[in-house]
Motif scaffolding. Structure first.
Motif, PDB file in Angstrom:
ATOM      1  N   VAL A 190       0.846  -1.200   0.000  1.00 52.03           N
ATOM      2  CA  VAL A 190       0.000   0.000   0.000  1.00 52.03           C
ATOM      3  C   VAL A 190       0.879   1.247   0.000  1.00 52.03           C
ATOM      4  N   LEU A 191       1.921   1.201   0.833  1.00 52.84           N
ATOM      5  CA  LEU A 191       2.827   2.346   0.928  1.00 52.84           C
ATOM      6  C   LEU A 191       3.602   2.542  -0.375  1.00 52.84           C
ATOM      7  N   LEU A 192       4.045   1.447  -0.968  1.00 54.94           N
ATOM      8  CA  LEU A 192       4.813   1.538  -2.208  1.00 54.94           C
ATOM      9  C   LEU A 192       3.960   2.111  -3.336  1.00 54.94           C
ATOM     10  N   GLU A 193       2.691   1.716  -3.342  1.00 53.73           N
ATOM     11  CA  GLU A 193       1.800   2.263  -4.377  1.00 53.73           C
ATOM     12  C   GLU A 193       1.706   3.774  -4.224  1.00 53.73           C
ATOM     13  N   ALA A 194       1.632   4.243  -2.969  1.00 57.86           N
ATOM     14  CA  ALA A 194       1.589   5.684  -2.726  1.00 57.86           C
ATOM     15  C   ALA A 194       2.862   6.345  -3.247  1.00 57.86           C
ATOM     16  N   SER A 195       4.002   5.672  -3.026  1.00 60.39           N
ATOM     17  CA  SER A 195       5.269   6.231  -3.483  1.00 60.39           C
ATOM     18  C   SER A 195       5.306   6.331  -4.999  1.00 60.39           C
ATOM     19  N   LEU A 196       4.764   5.305  -5.666  1.00 56.75           N
ATOM     20  CA  LEU A 196       4.742   5.347  -7.126  1.00 56.75           C
ATOM     21  C   LEU A 196       3.894   6.517  -7.604  1.00 56.75           C
ATOM     22  N   SER A 197       2.785   6.779  -6.899  1.00 53.83           N
ATOM     23  CA  SER A 197       1.949   7.915  -7.282  1.00 53.83           C
ATOM     24  C   SER A 197       2.730   9.213  -7.176  1.00 53.83           C
ATOM     25  N   PHE A 198       3.547   9.295  -6.139  1.00 50.55           N
ATOM     26  CA  PHE A 198       4.355  10.502  -5.970  1.00 50.55           C
ATOM     27  C   PHE A 198       5.270  10.700  -7.171  1.00 50.55           C
ATOM     28  N   LEU A 199       5.780   9.613  -7.698  1.00 50.02           N
ATOM     29  CA  LEU A 199       6.657   9.705  -8.860  1.00 50.02           C
ATOM     30  C   LEU A 199       5.861   9.840 -10.158  1.00 50.02           C
ATOM     31  N   GLY A 200       4.528   9.824 -10.040  1.00 46.78           N
ATOM     32  CA  GLY A 200       3.688  10.035 -11.218  1.00 46.78           C
ATOM     33  C   GLY A 200       3.520   8.806 -12.088  1.00 46.78           C
ATOM     34  N   ILE A 201       3.871   7.622 -11.582  1.00 46.36           N
ATOM     35  CA  ILE A 201       3.763   6.438 -12.428  1.00 46.36           C
ATOM     36  C   ILE A 201       2.846   5.386 -11.835  1.00 46.36           C
ATOM     37  N   GLY A 202       2.121   5.731 -10.805  1.00 49.41           N
ATOM     38  CA  GLY A 202       1.234   4.744 -10.203  1.00 49.41           C
ATOM     39  C   GLY A 202      -0.117   4.747 -10.897  1.00 49.41           C
ATOM     40  N   ILE A 203      -1.162   4.659 -10.097  1.00 53.93           N
ATOM     41  CA  ILE A 203      -2.506   4.665 -10.645  1.00 53.93           C
ATOM     42  C   ILE A 203      -2.880   6.107 -10.979  1.00 53.93           C
ATOM     43  N   GLN A 204      -3.324   6.303 -12.223  1.00 56.61           N
ATOM     44  CA  GLN A 204      -3.464   7.659 -12.724  1.00 56.61           C
ATOM     45  C   GLN A 204      -4.827   8.262 -12.418  1.00 56.61           C
ATOM     46  N   PRO A 205      -4.868   9.578 -12.157  1.00 54.23           N
ATOM     47  CA  PRO A 205      -6.154  10.236 -12.035  1.00 54.23           C
ATOM     48  C   PRO A 205      -6.883  10.150 -13.372  1.00 54.23           C
ATOM     49  N   PRO A 206      -8.209  10.215 -13.406  1.00 58.84           N
ATOM     50  CA  PRO A 206      -9.102  10.513 -12.289  1.00 58.84           C
ATOM     51  C   PRO A 206      -9.439   9.294 -11.435  1.00 58.84           C
ATOM     52  N   ASN A 207      -8.841   8.149 -11.714  1.00 55.12           N
ATOM     53  CA  ASN A 207      -9.094   6.994 -10.856  1.00 55.12           C
ATOM     54  C   ASN A 207      -8.603   7.275  -9.444  1.00 55.12           C
ATOM     55  N   ALA A 208      -9.218   6.630  -8.501  1.00 57.54           N
ATOM     56  CA  ALA A 208      -8.920   6.956  -7.116  1.00 57.54           C
ATOM     57  C   ALA A 208      -8.008   5.915  -6.493  1.00 57.54           C
ATOM     58  N   SER A 209      -6.883   6.366  -5.993  1.00 60.65           N
ATOM     59  CA  SER A 209      -6.082   5.518  -5.116  1.00 60.65           C
ATOM     60  C   SER A 209      -5.594   6.416  -3.995  1.00 60.65           C
ATOM     61  N   TRP A 210      -5.362   5.839  -2.837  1.00 61.34           N
ATOM     62  CA  TRP A 210      -4.945   6.668  -1.706  1.00 61.34           C
ATOM     63  C   TRP A 210      -3.653   7.396  -2.044  1.00 61.34           C
ATOM     64  N   GLY A 211      -2.782   6.705  -2.758  1.00 61.50           N
ATOM     65  CA  GLY A 211      -1.506   7.326  -3.127  1.00 61.50           C
ATOM     66  C   GLY A 211      -1.710   8.533  -4.013  1.00 61.50           C
ATOM     67  N   SER A 212      -2.568   8.409  -5.037  1.00 62.77           N
ATOM     68  CA  SER A 212      -2.729   9.550  -5.936  1.00 62.77           C
ATOM     69  C   SER A 212      -3.496  10.670  -5.238  1.00 62.77           C
ATOM     70  N   MET A 213      -4.400  10.318  -4.325  1.00 65.52           N
ATOM     71  CA  MET A 213      -5.113  11.367  -3.574  1.00 65.52           C
ATOM     72  C   MET A 213      -4.131  12.125  -2.687  1.00 65.52           C
ATOM     73  N   LEU A 214      -3.214  11.381  -2.112  1.00 66.96           N
ATOM     74  CA  LEU A 214      -2.184  11.980  -1.258  1.00 66.96           C
ATOM     75  C   LEU A 214      -1.335  12.949  -2.074  1.00 66.96           C
ATOM     76  N   GLU A 215      -0.924  12.499  -3.239  1.00 67.78           N
ATOM     77  CA  GLU A 215      -0.052  13.309  -4.066  1.00 67.78           C
ATOM     78  C   GLU A 215      -0.786  14.555  -4.567  1.00 67.78           C
ATOM     79  N   GLU A 216      -2.075  14.396  -4.932  1.00 68.41           N
ATOM     80  CA  GLU A 216      -2.829  15.573  -5.363  1.00 68.41           C
ATOM     81  C   GLU A 216      -3.062  16.517  -4.186  1.00 68.41           C
ATOM     82  N   GLY A 217      -3.330  15.930  -3.014  1.00 70.15           N
ATOM     83  CA  GLY A 217      -3.601  16.749  -1.841  1.00 70.15           C
ATOM     84  C   GLY A 217      -2.395  17.555  -1.397  1.00 70.15           C
ATOM     85  N   ARG A 218      -1.215  17.037  -1.729  1.00 72.23           N
ATOM     86  CA  ARG A 218       0.024  17.698  -1.339  1.00 72.23           C
ATOM     87  C   ARG A 218       0.094  19.133  -1.870  1.00 72.23           C
TER      88      ARG A 218
END
Lengths: 327, 539, 316
Positions: A258-286
């Motif tokens: 779960v944490l690694l997925e969040a990290s991938l979102s931070f690098l912009g290569i995880g699950i892409q918006p507008p789909n919802a993942s905690w990692g991408s929400m975290l990165e957008e919220g930042r």
């Protein structure tokens, strides 16, 4: 705290079959009893259960469509109408968190299951077979572990994306099944495979080590001397004894994924918006956290809680399943 | 026991901080955070006409001519120009005061030599085609250039005497002097480039000779820090600053925190727009060309079908997209036409694309695909993590989903993620590369098959005969001819009728500098205007 | 012994070659052509300008087929030429970049491991001494929770607290040496990562030791409690913990990607991500070579040292 008493094990093995049948009930009953005494583990268990239930039914009970935008109502804080407020595009954060729970659960389970299957096959085979096969398999897993992990994940992500995308496109052309259109599944498959690929060597090593050390234990040697079959030894001795450490590794791996997925979102290569993942929400919220901290804090705290719960659950299961502690 | 230790540690920490934090601030020092994104380079190359470094060219090197903050044309190393009857031959005179940092005067031949270095393909100055593409022999020189040639010979450029540059053009261009009014045409000494290499000559260890107000005196590629000090041979006013220091910061939240904490005075990557309330001065605005649009690729499935493009545009409420992109009052201006509001003319009656859901659904039904289910995948990218464009594109996708039922969309922030499918991207974002406020050239850049946008993968293959005829004629007319404007507007109508461009709004250019930094603006080519006038004044 | 080491060496060399091959193949077939990526990523390039693309491809030898490119790379590497960066620091020798960046990550890694070990062991001992009481649970839960929050959230929050609210430090940025105040925050944040592992291991080892008979004996003999903890308990606990710490150190000297990325510390982790983002072949290859070598060398050293330290381990 009772230390291992090898004598007890040996005596247990003498009349293998009958003792084991009696033992089996005790093992699980004891395990449940010990587990329920450990309140941290129980709390972790309930958190995980809630997490899984929400992942399963969450998208159906979500008060709003998680993609629906309401730009006039963007950046709202938590309120009665919007349980956790709204994000930068006026989407309902609570509904997105529920969808994100499904993403997180899928990432956690698939990543771990894929690496577990590979790990058990490779590690088990290595430990049982020994010799050249063992050396070769361990060499391969050493090599994978020797490469910088994130380099590997990112490389896999950039490398595998296209073939998989094109494969999905081809499947859609053939079947016209809208399932293959969903880019979310694509992101999932990529994240799973990348994370699993760096995850399995650790598990393989662990399993191989367990297999080797348990095979050397007196009670296994005794069982073998008494003519028990390899399969019997595997099922009755090796697996139950190896379960504890494996459960810890697996639950820790789930939280870690779960944490690694969040990290991938931070690098912009995880699950892409507008789909919802905690990692991408975290990165957008930042982007907005200094003014609208809830957009970052909600996913951050949730990830934290789920991860801690996984670890406590793993610890509790380990203690409960440790056969050395059978009283 | 550990409590005591902890409190001791904290006390020690506080003492250390306060001792080092009390350093006196030098008054005339400008601290800039450069670095726009994760793929940015830390460089102070003068001749590359691109990258982050294009923002800082004017510190080291003066442009031939340039537009000031009010879009008035100013002189740089050229101080006069002339053209023949049909605008095919231009002459420029080098300012007699203009000199290099070693004290020698700038000669016409040096200007040409530097331009020819930029023209060499190996040096990868992509934009040079926009400026010199029309010069006689330019295209051939590039095509024929050896793969390792550091410079090429462009026959259309010649020095009539020490201070006169003559440029012969293939086609008439009455605004050629505007075309080169950019820091991208700044010059360096060609012999330096040939001696040290294109990527090395500007580094302090090679003692670069420049003609701007400042000299790069330290550059640390590893630490990603650099410093500039005044050029003693500077030949205009100032400079007023004692030094300019640069450091590389790409994370926007860090940029914001550093600006709030007075560790930097200005930045390239903007601080998050939510900080507007905390430092309104940093976000103070000025007029600047800031076009920023989405384009739909007209030769790739499914956007190759004009009816699909029409449906995709009409199904979107562009007012709402603007709201989504720029939620904070004053962070953007709405755009309703292709032409930017600061170019020479605009259609005063433009209202933007109508929000017409039924029309959109009808267009989709009329298209060769017939329905959303049959539509092949749409690949879209806002090209980077810019918050405005990301929100805008997500809003657009949601309108497609709600109004047309299109779910088959692949969204990637980073176009890299499309890998080999890069050639299949249907929607992408960029600006119209033109850096001067001429409407006809703007339409040429946006829609002419030889212009930069249709030359890029974003729109390649786009061709509209009627539009090209109008632009071709417009470009030969003098800039003050009203017909030039009419033709540009005509071209715009053709362009928008093809449904290839989606305009919703542009971010207002913010100063990205704290209030005590005075006279700090960037021009239409994004380089800082007249850096010799910048000074620090704290209240 | 010598033949054993030789076989090991041979095995690792083949492994390194294999890793290099796979990395290069992944870049070539997956990530794509760096020149094209440059045209895509840097908005001011004109993607149809074939003349520029051709010239640049030829310059870096990227116009050749895969096998030739990989062969060339190996050939040059064997002669000590690591190539030149294509985009990161244009035309700079990659070896120079690595030589600057690796030591920074190593220093951060060593410092963070040291702090993590000291704090982790102390907390672990504390937790074991207060086994199953609120302090134990507080330590274990807090440590776990803190590490469960991604670094890219922790760092901005800490900055808000330390820089803007408490005004203790300026935003630490870049690298000014390990003993500069700017190193405090990154070292601290990196040190948080491995903390739960160390705390848990120390705690459980300590619990095991606590119930041993010689402790009871010592206590019965009236040995002061502090002396029991330091003399009799800590020593057997430390042995397994030190091994873990060693492993953590090896993992950390390869660079802490996220901290380096956010605070722009020019370390090896940042180099990794920059190289991949810019599809800079020579940089990615150098990262793979160096990263792998570090692990190989440390494994090799362990292989040699282990039999010396522990006579029970025999070389097969």
């Amino acid at each position: 705290m009772s230390a291992a008493r090898p004598g007890a094990n040996v005596s247990r093995v003498i009349d293998d079959r009958s003792v084991f049948v009696g033992e089996q009930r005790n093992l699980w009953q004891d395990a449940v009893r010990r587990f329920s005494k450990n309140w941290l583990a129980v709390a972790g268990f309930f958190v995980i259960v809630i997490f899984l239930v929400l992942a399963l039914i969450g998208p159906h009970i979500a008060p709003y469509d998680f993609l629906e935008q309401n730009i006039v109502k963007a950046y709202q804080g938590p309120s009665a109408e919007r349980f956790l407020g709204t994000d930068d595009l006026g989407r309902d954060v609570f509904s997105r968190m529920l969808h994100g729970a499904r993403t997180a659960a899928l990432v956690a389970f698939f990543t771990t299951i894929i690496s577990l299957v590979i790990g058990v096959l490779v590690g088990g085979w290595s430990g049982i077979q020994g010799g050249r096969a063992d050396q070769f398999l361990m060499w391969i897993s050493d090599l994978i572990q020797a490469m910088p992990g994130l380099l590997l994940v990112i490389l896999i992500n950039t490398t595998l994306r296209r073939p998989i995308v094109n494969w999905f496109d081809a499947l859609y052309e053939q079947t016209r099944n809208p399932f293959y259109l969903n880019t979310l599944w694509l992101d999932y498959v990529l994240v799973f495979s990348a994370l699993a690929l760096i995850g399995w060597p650790g598990l393989a090593r662990l399993i191989r080590g367990q297999v080797l050390s348990i095979s050397e234990e007196d009670y296994v040697l005794a069982a073998r001397a008494l003519g028990a079959s390899e399969r019997h030894i595997m099922l009755r001795h090796v697996i139950p004894n190896a379960l504890g450490p494996l459960v810890v590794a697996v639950t820790a791996g789930m939280g870690g994924a779960v944490l690694l997925e969040a990290s991938l979102s931070f690098l912009g290569i995880g699950i892409q918006p507008p789909n919802a993942s905690w990692g991408s929400m975290l990165e957008e919220g930042r982007r907005y956290w200094q003014i609208f901290p809830h957009l970052m804090l909600i996913p951050a705290v949730t990830i934290g809680i789920v991860q801690v719960a996984f670890v406590f659950l793993g610890d509790g299961l380990n203690d409960a399943l440790d056969p050395r502690r059978i009283s | 026991m550990s409590k005591k230790l902890l409190s001791l540690l904290i006390v020690a920490l506080v003492l250390l901080m306060s001792a080092t934090g009390a350093l006196a601030q030098d008054e005339q020092v400008l601290r800039i955070a450069t670095g726009s994104s994760g793929v940015a380079n830390f460089s102070f190359q003068i001749l590359s006409a691109g990258g982050d470094q294009q923002n800082w060219i004017t510190f080291q090197s003066v442009p031939p001519l340039y537009f000031d903050v009010d879009s008035n044309l100013r002189t740089g190393y050229f101080n006069g120009w002339d053209q023949n009857e049909d605008s095919t031959v231009w002459t420029f005179t080098v300012d007699p005061d203009a000199r290099w940092s070693d004290g020698t005067s700038i000669t016409a031949q040096q200007v040409i030599d530097s331009w020819q270095v930029q023209a060499a393909p190996l040096n990868s100055v992509g934009r040079i085609r926009t400026y010199l593409g029309n010069v006689a022999g330019f295209a051939d020189a590039r095509e024929m250039a050896a793969e390792d040639a550091m410079t090429v010979d462009v026959p259309g450029l010649s020095a009539l005497d020490d201070s006169t540059v003559q440029v012969e053009l293939v086609l008439p261009d009455p605004i050629f002097f505007w075309r080169i009014a950019t820091a991208h045409m700044a010059i360096a000494r060609a012999e330096d480039v040939l001696e040290h290499g294109f990527n090395e000559f500007w580094k302090p260890e090679n003692n670069p000779i420049v003609n701007g107000p400042f000299i790069l005196t330290s550059f640390d590629a590893d630490q990603q820090k650099a410093e500039m000090t005044p050029n003693p041979e500077w030949w205009k006013d100032g400079p007023l600053l004692d030094s300019v220091s640069f450091q590389f910061v790409t994370d926007q939240t860090i940029v914001g925190t550093m600006a709030l904490n007075d560790q930097i005075d200005a930045s390239l990557a903007p601080a998050p727009s939510v900080l507007r309330a905390q430092m309104p001065d940093y976000f103070r605005q000025f007029q600047a060309i800031g076009f920023n649009t989405f384009w739909m690729q007209p030769t790739r499935e499914p956007t190759s079908d004009p009816k699909v493009r029409e449906a995709l545009i009409k199904s979107v409420d562009w007012n709402a997209v603007f709201q989504a992109a720029f939620p904070i009052e004053g962070s953007g201006v709405m755009t309703t036409q292709t032409l930017d509001d600061i170019v020479t003319c605009q259609n005063p009656d433009a209202t933007g694309y109508p929000y017409d859901v039924e029309g959109a659904q009808a267009a989709l039904a009329e298209s060769s695909y017939g329905s959303a289910e049959m539509l092949p995948k749409l690949r879209v990218t806002p090209r980077g993590s810019n918050e405005f464009n990301n929100r805008a594109l997500q809003a657009v996708i949601e309108f497609w989903r709600q109004n047309l039922g299109i779910e088959n969309v692949e969204f990637q922030q980073d176009p890299n993620s499309f890998g080999d499918d890069y050639d299949k991207i249907n929607l992408s974002r960029d600006d119209v590369v033109i850096r001067f406020p001429d409407a006809a050239t703007y339409m040429w850049a946006a829609g002419h098959s030889a212009g930069p946008v249709p030359s890029s993968s974003m729109l390649n293959g786009y061709k509209n005969e009627a539009l090209e005829a109008a632009i071709d004629e417009a470009l030969t007319l003098p800039p003050d001819d009203p017909r030039r404007c009419e033709l540009a507007l005509e071209a715009q109508d053709h362009y928008e009728g093809d449904y290839v461009i989606m305009h919703f709004g542009k971010p207002l250019r913010s100063a990205n500098a704290r209030e005590h930094v005075k006279e700090y603006y960037s021009g239409p080519d994004v380089s800082v205007i007249e850096p010799w006038k910048i000074y620090i004044e704290r209240m | 012994m010598a033949s054993f080491l030789l076989i090991r060496l041979l095995r690792w060399s083949v492994g390194l070659l294999l890793i290099l091959f796979v990395t290069y193949a992944m870049m070539y077939y997956g990530a794509g052509d760096p020149i094209r990526m440059m045209f895509i990523q840097e908005e001011d390039f004109d993607t149809t300008d074939e003349a520029v693309m051709r010239a640049l491809r030829a310059k870096y030898g990227l116009d050749q087929p895969f096998i030739a490119q990989f062969g060339n790379y190996l050939h040059k590497l064997a002669q000590g030429d690591w190539g030149r960066s294509i985009r990161l620091q244009v035309d700079r020798p990659v070896l120079e970049i690595v030589q600057f960046r690796l030591p920074i990550s190593m220093q951060l890694g060593f410092a963070a491991t040291a702090i993590s070990a000291v704090v982790g062991i102390a907390l672990g001992v504390l937790a074991a001494l207060y086994h199953n009481r609120w302090l134990d649970r507080l330590i274990v839960t807090t440590v776990l929770f803190v590490t469960s929050i991604p670094v890219f959230v922790t760092v901005p929050m800490l900055l808000l607290l330390l820089v803007l609210i408490l005004k203790l430090i300026p935003v630490p940025y870049g690298w000014n040496g390990l003993f500069h105040r700017d190193a405090i925050l990154p070292v601290a944040v990196i040190a948080i990562g491995p903390l739960p592992g160390i705390v848990r291991q120390t705690r459980s080892a300590m619990l095991e030791v606590k119930s041993q008979q010689y402790i009871t004996t010592a206590r019965a003999k009236g040995v002061p409690e502090s002396r029991i903890i330091l003399r009799h308990m800590l020593r057997p606990v430390l042995t397994p913990v030190i091994t873990t710490v060693g492993l953590i150190m090896i993992a950390l000297i390869n660079g802490s990607l996220f901290v380096e990325l956010i605070l722009n510390i020019p370390g090896f982790g940042l180099l990794t991500i920059e190289g991949i983002r810019k599809v800079d072949y020579p940089i990615i290859m150098a990262v793979a070579v160096v990263g792998t070598l570090i692990i190989f060398v440390s494994n090799f050293v362990v292989d040699i040292i282990y039999p010396i330290l522990d006579p029970r381990v025999r070389i097969q």
